[in-house]
Design a protein around this motif. Structure first.
Motif: not given
Length: 358
Positions: A253-261, A271-281
């Motif tokens: 996950x390279x970046x997360x913005x407005x619920x999108x990753x 470009x996927x829904x981020x859910x609770x994910x943050x940047x990283x593996x």
């Protein structure tokens, strides 16, 4: 005319743990769960995950080591099975072989304070409900497996329990009959508004009959939700792979913005829904039917080579070698020209891949 009624009630587990004997390994470990009134909820998972123990604790056949179990507003944690308004349909049917179908259905009613006429009328109503009213004088040995299972359902229904429990009810039936009987069970449950707790290890069966599914693994709840939620939005690799098949890929996950990753998956950018994910593996789960096999020159695809193409009537199955490892894909386009050994492009459409925990 006598009718079978519903006395449905909710079931709630509050921090329930079950440990057998001197074992230090819980069979069920601190689970909390609410089964709403009038819903069919399936406990699904592999052997040894705790689903049958959970069912038996609702029935009063096992007692919780810790925690509280409620049926409706009543605390039943320490009540024996005879003092709970619960009926259970077993995998083995548990019919009395020397009794007729009618006598099997009447058996529990005889100990419930009903008159002879009430017992007869209720048994008839139960057999009508499962389509066996003309089979009352037969012995269980004179019935098919599906018919025997329906007798077991009728015997449980006539007691009008608050909760109806099913323990692997279709495992002794062939595939076609399983589908037919599960549809009958679901139809009766919805018609009467019954609260049903249903145990199975069969994913397709769970998806077909349930209002909600509780996926269990290693004595805990791995995920709970509607069939569509669990299929489309698995929380982790276990659920993704257990509820249907899934390809599991490592990603970043390279970046997360407005619920999108923004996600990097090999040569692909998604470009996927981020859910609770943050940047990283992280990991991505992708269902075989939501992976597209395209020409090798197609834009936005990952290079691959077909290892195997299998025709199975309604669809084609592809096994593809890629830089991410083997990828399994399914296509309804049975007239495709693709053949084993051919270079192809693999695409993941926007709706399909799901980020799950690494």
């Amino acid at each position: 005319m006598v009718e079978i009624k519903s006395n449905a009630a909710s079931v709630e587990f509050r921090g329930v743990t079950k440990i057998y004997g001197k074992s230090k390994v819980p069979a069920v470990n601190d689970i909390s769960l609410l089964i709403e009134t009038g819903k069919l909820v399936t406990l699904l998972g592999p052997s040894g995950c705790g689903k049958t123990t959970t069912l038996r604790m609702i029935a009063g056949l096992e007692f919780a080591t810790q925690g509280k179990i409620l049926i409706g507003d009543r605390d039943v944690t320490r009540l024996p099975a005879t003092e709970r308004d619960v009926s259970m349909v077993f995998q083995s049917y548990a019919l009395f072989p020397h009794m007729t179908v009618r006598e099997n259905v009447e058996y529990g009613l005889k100990f419930s304070g009903f008159t002879r006429k009430e017992t007869t009328d209720k048994a008839r109503a139960g057999l009508e409900l499962v389509g066996l009213v003309d089979y009352g004088d037969r012995l269980p040995s004179q019935l098919s497996g599906g018919q025997q299972q329906r007798v077991a359902v009728a015997r449980a229904l006539v007691l009008e329990p608050q909760v109806l429990l099913f323990d692997e009810p279709l495992s002794n039936l062939d595939a076609k009959l399983r589908r037919h009987v599960r549809e009958e069970i679901r139809e009766i449950q919805q018609k009467l508004g019954l609260t049903v707790v249903y145990v199975t290890h069969d994913q397709e069966e769970a998806l077909a009959v349930s209002d909600r599914i509780v996926v269990m693994n290693n004595a805990i709840i791995a995920q709970e939700g509607t069939p569509r939620e669990l299929y489309d939005q698995p929380a982790n690799a276990f659920v993704a792979d257990f509820i249907g098949e899934a390809n599991i890929f490592d990603c970043e996950v390279e970046s997360v913005d407005n619920g999108r990753a923004k996600v990097r998956l090999g040569p692909l950018r998604l470009d996927l829904p981020a859910g609770s994910h943050k940047t990283g593996p992280a990991k991505i789960a992708a269902r075989p039917r939501r992976i597209l096999v395209r020409d090798a020159q197609s834009a936005g695809t990952m290079p691959g080579r077909l290892l195997k193409v299998t025709y199975v009537g309604s669809h084609l199955e592809f096994m593809i070698d890629t830089e991410l490892g083997p990828v399994f894909a399914v296509s309804p386009e049975v007239d495709t020209p693709f053949a084993a050994g051919q270079a192809v492009g693999v695409a993941l459409p926007e709706r399909g891949p799901v980020l799950i925990s690494a």
